[in-house]
Design a protein around this motif. Structure first.
Motif, short mmCIF file in Angstrom:
data_model
loop_
_atom_site.label_atom_id
_atom_site.label_comp_id
_atom_site.label_asym_id
_atom_site.label_seq_id
_atom_site.Cartn_x
_atom_site.Cartn_y
_atom_site.Cartn_z
N ARG A 36 -15.05 7.51 0.10
CA ARG A 36 -13.64 7.52 -0.28
C ARG A 36 -13.07 6.12 -0.15
NH1 ARG A 36 -11.32 10.24 3.81
NH2 ARG A 36 -13.29 10.36 4.90
N TYR A 37 -12.39 5.67 -1.18
CA TYR A 37 -11.74 4.37 -1.19
C TYR A 37 -10.24 4.56 -1.34
CZ TYR A 37 -9.88 0.01 -3.04
OH TYR A 37 -9.10 -1.11 -3.25
N ALA A 38 -9.48 3.85 -0.55
CA ALA A 38 -8.02 3.80 -0.69
C ALA A 38 -7.62 2.33 -0.78
CB ALA A 38 -7.32 4.47 0.48
N GLY A 39 -6.91 1.98 -1.83
CA GLY A 39 -6.46 0.60 -2.02
C GLY A 39 -5.30 0.25 -1.10
N GLN A 40 -4.88 -0.98 -1.18
CA GLN A 40 -3.74 -1.42 -0.36
C GLN A 40 -2.53 -0.55 -0.66
OE1 GLN A 40 -3.33 -5.61 -1.26
NE2 GLN A 40 -4.59 -6.16 0.50
N THR A 41 -1.80 -0.18 0.39
CA THR A 41 -0.64 0.70 0.27
C THR A 41 0.57 0.03 0.90
OG1 THR A 41 -2.09 2.61 0.39
CG2 THR A 41 0.25 3.00 0.78
N ARG A 42 1.60 -0.14 0.12
CA ARG A 42 2.82 -0.74 0.66
C ARG A 42 3.49 0.21 1.64
NH1 ARG A 42 4.59 -5.84 -1.78
NH2 ARG A 42 6.48 -5.41 -0.65
N THR A 43 4.06 -0.34 2.69
CA THR A 43 4.82 0.45 3.66
C THR A 43 6.31 0.10 3.60
OG1 THR A 43 4.41 -1.16 5.41
CG2 THR A 43 2.87 0.68 5.23
N LYS A 44 6.63 -0.93 2.85
CA LYS A 44 8.03 -1.32 2.62
C LYS A 44 8.16 -1.65 1.14
CE LYS A 44 8.59 -3.39 7.20
NZ LYS A 44 8.78 -4.66 7.94
N SER A 45 9.25 -1.24 0.54
CA SER A 45 9.45 -1.55 -0.88
C SER A 45 9.62 -3.05 -1.06
CB SER A 45 10.66 -0.80 -1.41
OG SER A 45 11.82 -1.23 -0.74
N GLY A 46 9.33 -3.51 -2.26
CA GLY A 46 9.53 -4.92 -2.54
C GLY A 46 8.53 -5.46 -3.53
N GLN A 47 8.69 -6.75 -3.82
CA GLN A 47 7.81 -7.48 -4.72
C GLN A 47 7.26 -8.73 -4.04
OE1 GLN A 47 9.85 -8.20 -8.49
NE2 GLN A 47 11.22 -6.50 -8.03
N ASN A 48 7.60 -8.89 -2.80
CA ASN A 48 7.23 -10.10 -2.08
C ASN A 48 5.74 -10.12 -1.70
OD1 ASN A 48 7.78 -7.94 -0.43
ND2 ASN A 48 8.57 -9.16 1.24
N THR A 49 5.32 -11.17 -1.07
CA THR A 49 3.95 -11.37 -0.65
C THR A 49 3.48 -10.22 0.24
OG1 THR A 49 4.32 -13.74 -0.69
CG2 THR A 49 2.40 -12.98 0.50
N ILE A 50 2.24 -9.82 0.03
CA ILE A 50 1.65 -8.75 0.84
C ILE A 50 1.31 -9.29 2.23
CG2 ILE A 50 -0.44 -7.37 1.08
CD1 ILE A 50 -0.36 -6.98 -1.95
N VAL A 51 1.74 -8.56 3.25
CA VAL A 51 1.42 -8.92 4.64
C VAL A 51 0.75 -7.70 5.27
CG1 VAL A 51 2.32 -9.67 6.87
CG2 VAL A 51 3.45 -10.42 4.75
N ILE A 52 -0.54 -7.84 5.60
CA ILE A 52 -1.29 -6.75 6.21
C ILE A 52 -1.39 -6.96 7.72
CG2 ILE A 52 -2.60 -6.23 4.12
CD1 ILE A 52 -4.95 -7.78 5.36
#
Length: 122
Positions: A36-52
């Motif tokens: 099973r693969y799950a891609g990156q999932t946003r936890t806050k709405s937005g268009q800004n840089t991804i911070v994991i």
């Protein structure tokens, strides 16, 4: 949570999910592998840089849960028409992953786990 603007990525909707399964079966025996693969999932709405989540990143700045792959396996061996021995291994690669970060902090995925048992039919 904040304001959602046009073209924002909606939180908690994983855009890429994939499940692949392969197995073999005969009258006495079967084995199945599931990835099973799950891609990156946003936890806050937005268009800004991804911070994991990383060790050097402040929890409040995290806006995305990183992608992950989990591989499971199961096996069944039919002893007779009444008894079957089974075994399962979840997360057989012992992947370390986060499945959520709310409402009270990070929720880790299931660690390596194995079980065996006996199925009885009456």
């Amino acid at each position: 949570m904040g304001v959602i603007n046009k073209n924002d990525i909606i939180p908690f909707i994983t855009p890429h999910l994939l499940t692949a399964m392969i197995g073999i079966e005969n009258d006495k025996f079967d084995i199945t592998f599931i990835a099973r693969y799950a891609g990156q999932t946003r936890t806050k709405s937005g268009q800004n840089t991804i911070v994991i989540p990383e060790q050097s990143v402040n929890y409040n700045n995290v806006n995305t849960i990183d992608q992950f792959i989990v591989v499971d396996a199961s096996v069944n061996w039919k002893i007779n028409k009444y008894l079957t021995i089974f075994g399962t291994v979840n997360n057989m690669l012992n992947s370390k992953y986060i499945v959520a970060n709310q409402p009270q902090g990070y929720l880790a995925g299931m660690p390596l786990f194995a079980s065996i048992g006996l199925k009885v039919r009456f």
